[in-house]
Design a protein around this motif. Structure first.
Motif, PDB file in Angstrom:
ATOM      1  N   MET A 230      33.281  73.133  16.421  1.00  0.00           N
ATOM      2  CA  MET A 230      31.853  72.364  16.042  1.00  0.00           C
ATOM      3  C   MET A 230      31.454  71.544  17.237  1.00  0.00           C
ATOM      4  N   THR A 231      30.196  71.729  17.391  1.00  0.00           N
ATOM      5  CA  THR A 231      29.286  71.018  18.465  1.00  0.00           C
ATOM      6  C   THR A 231      29.074  69.656  18.081  1.00  0.00           C
ATOM      7  N   SER A 232      28.810  69.110  19.064  1.00  0.00           N
ATOM      8  CA  SER A 232      28.390  67.390  18.806  1.00  0.00           C
ATOM      9  C   SER A 232      27.032  67.273  17.878  1.00  0.00           C
ATOM     10  N   ASP A 233      26.427  68.553  17.963  1.00  0.00           N
ATOM     11  CA  ASP A 233      25.044  68.762  17.215  1.00  0.00           C
ATOM     12  C   ASP A 233      25.498  68.861  15.728  1.00  0.00           C
ATOM     13  N   ASP A 234      26.448  69.632  15.297  1.00  0.00           N
ATOM     14  CA  ASP A 234      26.920  69.747  14.176  1.00  0.00           C
ATOM     15  C   ASP A 234      27.564  68.511  13.313  1.00  0.00           C
ATOM     16  N   LEU A 235      28.293  67.644  14.254  1.00  0.00           N
ATOM     17  CA  LEU A 235      29.109  66.491  13.733  1.00  0.00           C
ATOM     18  C   LEU A 235      28.166  65.231  13.707  1.00  0.00           C
TER      19      LEU A 235
ATOM     20  N   ARG B  52      38.308  64.166  16.821  1.00  0.00           N
ATOM     21  CA  ARG B  52      39.601  63.861  16.392  1.00  0.00           C
ATOM     22  C   ARG B  52      40.207  63.462  15.232  1.00  0.00           C
ATOM     23  N   TYR B  53      38.975  63.080  14.536  1.00  0.00           N
ATOM     24  CA  TYR B  53      39.201  62.437  13.137  1.00  0.00           C
ATOM     25  C   TYR B  53      39.762  63.550  12.202  1.00  0.00           C
ATOM     26  N   ASP B  54      40.768  63.303  11.503  1.00  0.00           N
ATOM     27  CA  ASP B  54      41.384  64.148  10.470  1.00  0.00           C
ATOM     28  C   ASP B  54      40.646  63.845   8.974  1.00  0.00           C
ATOM     29  N   PRO B  55      39.941  64.573   8.579  1.00  0.00           N
ATOM     30  CA  PRO B  55      39.191  64.413   7.287  1.00  0.00           C
ATOM     31  C   PRO B  55      39.970  64.633   6.016  1.00  0.00           C
ATOM     32  N   GLU B  56      41.267  64.741   6.443  1.00  0.00           N
ATOM     33  CA  GLU B  56      42.359  64.513   5.236  1.00  0.00           C
ATOM     34  C   GLU B  56      42.778  63.075   5.007  1.00  0.00           C
ATOM     35  N   ARG B  57      42.485  62.460   5.941  1.00  0.00           N
ATOM     36  CA  ARG B  57      42.711  60.859   5.833  1.00  0.00           C
ATOM     37  C   ARG B  57      41.409  60.131   5.406  1.00  0.00           C
TER      38      ARG B  57
END
Length: 168
Positions: A1-6, A52-57
């Protein structure tokens, strides 16, 4: 994913949890400008770390961990730069709706401001009513350690608050 997507996702999460940034900044910075600078520094570090954020958390747990690390580093840098070790000069803005500060709350914040950085983080999370498991995850210590440290810290705070109440 690019920074524009995030970016849209990050901004939505930051807006939803922006009070975490403000609370941490109010605990670790002295004046209004320092609090603003620290809040901005936290937001920048959150953005840098977001890939680096884990969306599971839980996002709030991750956000607290990053924000507290930045806050603690900021407080240490300021202490070294200023060449002093004393706590903040004034408590954060504690005005109620009528504009009058609550004296007991001001005393509590003054006592908290005098705590070591990690103890401030611990009491902030406790006052936010975070469960011990989440506090442990944020601070990187065991739940047993959280309970032990909190018990000792609450006892110490009670003593210090009682002492400041008799001084006034």
């Amino acid at each position: 994913m690019t920074s524009d997507d995030l970016r849209p996702r990050f901004l939505a999460l930051l807006r939803e949890h922006h009070k975490i940034v403000l609370k941490v900044a109010s605990v670790y910075a002295r004046g209004r400008q320092d609090r603003s600078d620290l809040a901005q520094e936290i937001a920048i570090q959150l953005w840098r770390s977001f890939p680096r954020y884990d969306p599971e958390r839980r996002f709030s747990t991750w956000m607290y961990r990053v924000a507290l690390n930045v806050g603690i580093s900021f407080a240490r840098r300021e202490r070294v730069r200023d060449g002093r070790i004393e706590p903040r000069a004034e408590p954060p803005d504690l005005a109620d709706d009528a504009g009058e500060p609550d004296e007991r709350l001001a005393r509590l914040h003054a006592v908290i401001a005098g705590l070591a950085e990690l103890d401030r983080a611990l009491i902030l999370l406790y006052l936010e009513e975070r469960p011990h498991s989440e506090i442990a995850a944020i601070l990187g210590i065991s739940e047993t350690n959280v309970a032990t440290k909190l018990g000792r810290l609450k006892q110490r705070l009670r003593g210090q608050l009682a002492a400041t109440a008799t001084e006034t």
